[in-house]
Design a protein around this motif. Structure first.
Motif, mmCIF file in Angstrom:
data_model
loop_
_atom_site.group_PDB
_atom_site.id
_atom_site.type_symbol
_atom_site.label_atom_id
_atom_site.label_comp_id
_atom_site.label_asym_id
_atom_site.label_seq_id
_atom_site.Cartn_x
_atom_site.Cartn_y
_atom_site.Cartn_z
ATOM 1 N N GLN A 1 6.510 19.801 1.093
ATOM 2 C CA GLN A 1 5.824 19.533 -0.171
ATOM 3 C C GLN A 1 5.933 18.055 -0.541
ATOM 4 O O GLN A 1 4.963 17.443 -0.997
ATOM 5 C CB GLN A 1 6.410 20.395 -1.288
ATOM 6 N N GLU A 2 7.119 17.487 -0.339
ATOM 7 C CA GLU A 2 7.316 16.069 -0.651
ATOM 8 C C GLU A 2 6.451 15.190 0.256
ATOM 9 O O GLU A 2 5.815 14.237 -0.204
ATOM 10 C CB GLU A 2 8.793 15.705 -0.477
ATOM 11 N N VAL A 3 6.436 15.519 1.547
ATOM 12 C CA VAL A 3 5.621 14.749 2.495
ATOM 13 C C VAL A 3 4.144 14.882 2.147
ATOM 14 O O VAL A 3 3.391 13.897 2.160
ATOM 15 C CB VAL A 3 5.888 15.215 3.942
ATOM 16 N N LEU A 4 3.712 16.093 1.824
ATOM 17 C CA LEU A 4 2.313 16.327 1.456
ATOM 18 C C LEU A 4 1.914 15.478 0.254
ATOM 19 O O LEU A 4 0.861 14.831 0.253
ATOM 20 C CB LEU A 4 2.110 17.810 1.154
ATOM 21 N N LYS A 5 2.743 15.462 -0.759
ATOM 22 C CA LYS A 5 2.456 14.686 -1.965
ATOM 23 C C LYS A 5 2.296 13.201 -1.633
ATOM 24 O O LYS A 5 1.365 12.539 -2.105
ATOM 25 C CB LYS A 5 3.577 14.879 -2.984
ATOM 26 N N LEU A 6 3.180 12.681 -0.798
ATOM 27 C CA LEU A 6 3.135 11.260 -0.452
ATOM 28 C C LEU A 6 1.946 10.939 0.454
ATOM 29 O O LEU A 6 1.342 9.866 0.339
ATOM 30 C CB LEU A 6 4.451 10.852 0.215
ATOM 31 N N LEU A 7 1.593 11.862 1.340
ATOM 32 C CA LEU A 7 0.407 11.663 2.178
ATOM 33 C C LEU A 7 -0.849 11.556 1.320
ATOM 34 O O LEU A 7 -1.706 10.691 1.535
ATOM 35 C CB LEU A 7 0.260 12.820 3.173
ATOM 36 N N ILE A 8 -0.955 12.445 0.342
ATOM 37 C CA ILE A 8 -2.119 12.447 -0.541
ATOM 38 C C ILE A 8 -2.184 11.165 -1.365
ATOM 39 O O ILE A 8 -3.262 10.661 -1.678
ATOM 40 C CB ILE A 8 -2.077 13.689 -1.453
ATOM 41 N N GLU A 9 -1.014 10.621 -1.692
ATOM 42 C CA GLU A 9 -0.968 9.374 -2.455
ATOM 43 C C GLU A 9 -1.290 8.154 -1.596
ATOM 44 O O GLU A 9 -1.357 7.032 -2.100
ATOM 45 C CB GLU A 9 0.415 9.210 -3.085
ATOM 46 N N GLY A 10 -1.489 8.382 -0.285
ATOM 47 C CA GLY A 10 -1.884 7.289 0.599
ATOM 48 C C GLY A 10 -0.735 6.522 1.221
ATOM 49 O O GLY A 10 -0.944 5.443 1.799
ATOM 50 N N LYS A 11 0.471 7.058 1.130
ATOM 51 C CA LYS A 11 1.629 6.370 1.702
ATOM 52 C C LYS A 11 1.582 6.414 3.230
ATOM 53 O O LYS A 11 1.136 7.388 3.827
ATOM 54 C CB LYS A 11 2.924 7.022 1.213
ATOM 55 N N ARG A 12 2.064 5.342 3.859
ATOM 56 C CA ARG A 12 2.132 5.278 5.317
ATOM 57 C C ARG A 12 3.360 6.026 5.819
ATOM 58 O O ARG A 12 4.312 6.256 5.078
ATOM 59 C CB ARG A 12 2.183 3.823 5.774
ATOM 60 N N MET A 13 3.329 6.379 7.101
ATOM 61 C CA MET A 13 4.406 7.176 7.677
ATOM 62 C C MET A 13 5.761 6.483 7.531
ATOM 63 O O MET A 13 6.750 7.104 7.146
ATOM 64 C CB MET A 13 4.110 7.451 9.158
ATOM 65 N N LYS A 14 5.813 5.188 7.833
ATOM 66 C CA LYS A 14 7.097 4.489 7.757
ATOM 67 C C LYS A 14 7.587 4.385 6.316
ATOM 68 O O LYS A 14 8.798 4.415 6.059
ATOM 69 C CB LYS A 14 6.994 3.100 8.395
ATOM 70 N N ASP A 15 6.638 4.295 5.363
ATOM 71 C CA ASP A 15 7.027 4.243 3.954
ATOM 72 C C ASP A 15 7.579 5.592 3.489
ATOM 73 O O ASP A 15 8.556 5.655 2.738
ATOM 74 C CB ASP A 15 5.832 3.850 3.089
ATOM 75 N N ILE A 16 6.938 6.672 3.948
ATOM 76 C CA ILE A 16 7.415 8.011 3.598
ATOM 77 C C ILE A 16 8.818 8.227 4.161
ATOM 78 O O ILE A 16 9.702 8.763 3.487
ATOM 79 C CB ILE A 16 6.448 9.087 4.128
ATOM 80 N N ALA A 17 9.021 7.789 5.405
ATOM 81 C CA ALA A 17 10.335 7.928 6.032
ATOM 82 C C ALA A 17 11.399 7.192 5.226
ATOM 83 O O ALA A 17 12.500 7.712 4.996
ATOM 84 C CB ALA A 17 10.288 7.404 7.466
ATOM 85 N N ALA A 18 11.069 5.984 4.774
ATOM 86 C CA ALA A 18 12.028 5.202 3.995
ATOM 87 C C ALA A 18 12.294 5.848 2.640
ATOM 88 O O ALA A 18 13.446 5.912 2.183
ATOM 89 C CB ALA A 18 11.502 3.778 3.812
ATOM 90 N N MET A 19 11.242 6.344 1.995
ATOM 91 C CA MET A 19 11.386 6.947 0.668
ATOM 92 C C MET A 19 12.211 8.224 0.708
ATOM 93 O O MET A 19 12.967 8.522 -0.220
ATOM 94 C CB MET A 19 10.005 7.230 0.074
ATOM 95 N N LEU A 20 12.073 8.991 1.798
ATOM 96 C CA LEU A 20 12.793 10.262 1.913
ATOM 97 C C LEU A 20 14.078 10.136 2.731
ATOM 98 O O LEU A 20 14.775 11.129 2.940
ATOM 99 C CB LEU A 20 11.879 11.322 2.540
ATOM 100 N N ASN A 21 14.349 8.908 3.188
ATOM 101 C CA ASN A 21 15.564 8.641 3.959
ATOM 102 C C ASN A 21 15.635 9.516 5.214
ATOM 103 O O ASN A 21 16.660 10.120 5.521
ATOM 104 C CB ASN A 21 16.810 8.852 3.091
ATOM 105 N N LEU A 22 14.499 9.572 5.922
ATOM 106 C CA LEU A 22 14.408 10.351 7.150
ATOM 107 C C LEU A 22 13.822 9.488 8.257
ATOM 108 O O LEU A 22 13.198 8.457 7.995
ATOM 109 C CB LEU A 22 13.517 11.585 6.940
ATOM 110 N N LYS A 23 14.007 9.914 9.507
ATOM 111 C CA LYS A 23 13.419 9.200 10.627
ATOM 112 C C LYS A 23 11.909 9.391 10.627
ATOM 113 O O LYS A 23 11.401 10.432 10.206
ATOM 114 C CB LYS A 23 13.998 9.711 11.946
ATOM 115 N N GLN A 24 11.198 8.378 11.136
ATOM 116 C CA GLN A 24 9.743 8.467 11.168
ATOM 117 C C GLN A 24 9.280 9.605 12.075
ATOM 118 O O GLN A 24 8.264 10.249 11.806
ATOM 119 C CB GLN A 24 9.142 7.137 11.633
ATOM 120 N N THR A 25 10.035 9.880 13.137
ATOM 121 C CA THR A 25 9.676 10.997 14.019
ATOM 122 C C THR A 25 9.789 12.335 13.283
ATOM 123 O O THR A 25 9.002 13.256 13.523
ATOM 124 C CB THR A 25 10.588 11.013 15.259
ATOM 125 N N THR A 26 10.765 12.431 12.379
ATOM 126 C CA THR A 26 10.917 13.656 11.585
ATOM 127 C C THR A 26 9.733 13.835 10.643
ATOM 128 O O THR A 26 9.203 14.943 10.488
ATOM 129 C CB THR A 26 12.222 13.607 10.768
#
Length: 214
Positions: free
Chosen positions: A156-181
């Protein structure tokens, strides 16, 4: 008897107060414009029924139901919303609401709903009854599954950020997860919605800015 009407639109509050007074003249109606104001009113009055919109200042998600129950365990809760009934009714009923009514329905149906919950019953529209029957039948369960309900909290968190136009590396940083995850979660989301990119995902979502309400 006290009914709390919680809605950020004045015309809805006034209309419901008038209609409730007409069909239940012995009832005291208390209007509230925000969810925090409703919580405060619940501590002051012996509220029997809460008529609750789910998109307004201070509102959150289905946890609103449990927050009301924490203050008034015996209060009946009728969700009164303009959001898509087929997407939002079942999650709120599952969370403990006593009924879900669409604002597109006539006031006469509101009268049926409010009297039903006052009588300790559960109000579910004919449309949702049919949806429930079809969803839980062997033949229709897979085709009627709501993909929103299959998402994990992190999805749900990833979905929300994707819809907001966030890039993969930005989402990874915001959620403190690896980009592969994040890539794995993104693929799972796409698979669940049957899409191949974010544009298709957004086009398949109605009222997508309210996704996390459920």
């Amino acid at each position: 008897m006290v009914i709390l009407v919680v809605d950020d639109h004045a015309i809805i509050r006034v209309g419901l107060e008038y209609y409730i007074g007409k069909i239940l003249p012995e009832v005291k109606v208390i209007p509230c414009e925000t969810f925090p104001a409703a919580l405060e009113a619940l501590t002051k009055y012996e509220v029997n029924v809460v008529v609750l919109d789910i998109v307004m200042p201070g509102a959150g998600n289905t946890q609103m139901v449990s927050r009301i129950r924490k203050i008034r365990p015996d209060a009946r809760i009728l969700i009164y919303s303009g959001l898509e009934e087929n997407l939002y009714a079942l999650p709120y009923i599952k969370a403990g609401a006593d009924g879900f009514l669409s604002k597109n329905d006539p006031y006469t149906e509101f009268g049926v709903a409010i009297k039903t919950v006052l009588d300790r019953g559960k109000y579910i529209s004919r449309k949702i009854q049919q949806l429930m029957l079809f969803k839980f039948s062997d033949q229709g369960s897979s085709s009627m599954e709501n993909p929103l309900q299959t998402l994990s909290r992190i999805e749900q968190e990833v979905l929300k950020l994707l819809i907001e136009g966030k890039r993969m590396k930005d989402i990874a940083a915001m959620l403190n997860l690896k980009q592969t995850t994040i890539s794995t979660h993104k693929k799972n989301i796409f698979d669940k919605f049957g899409v191949t990119n974010v544009s298709e995902l957004i086009s398949n979502l109605q009222d997508f800015k309210y996704l996390l309400l459920i």
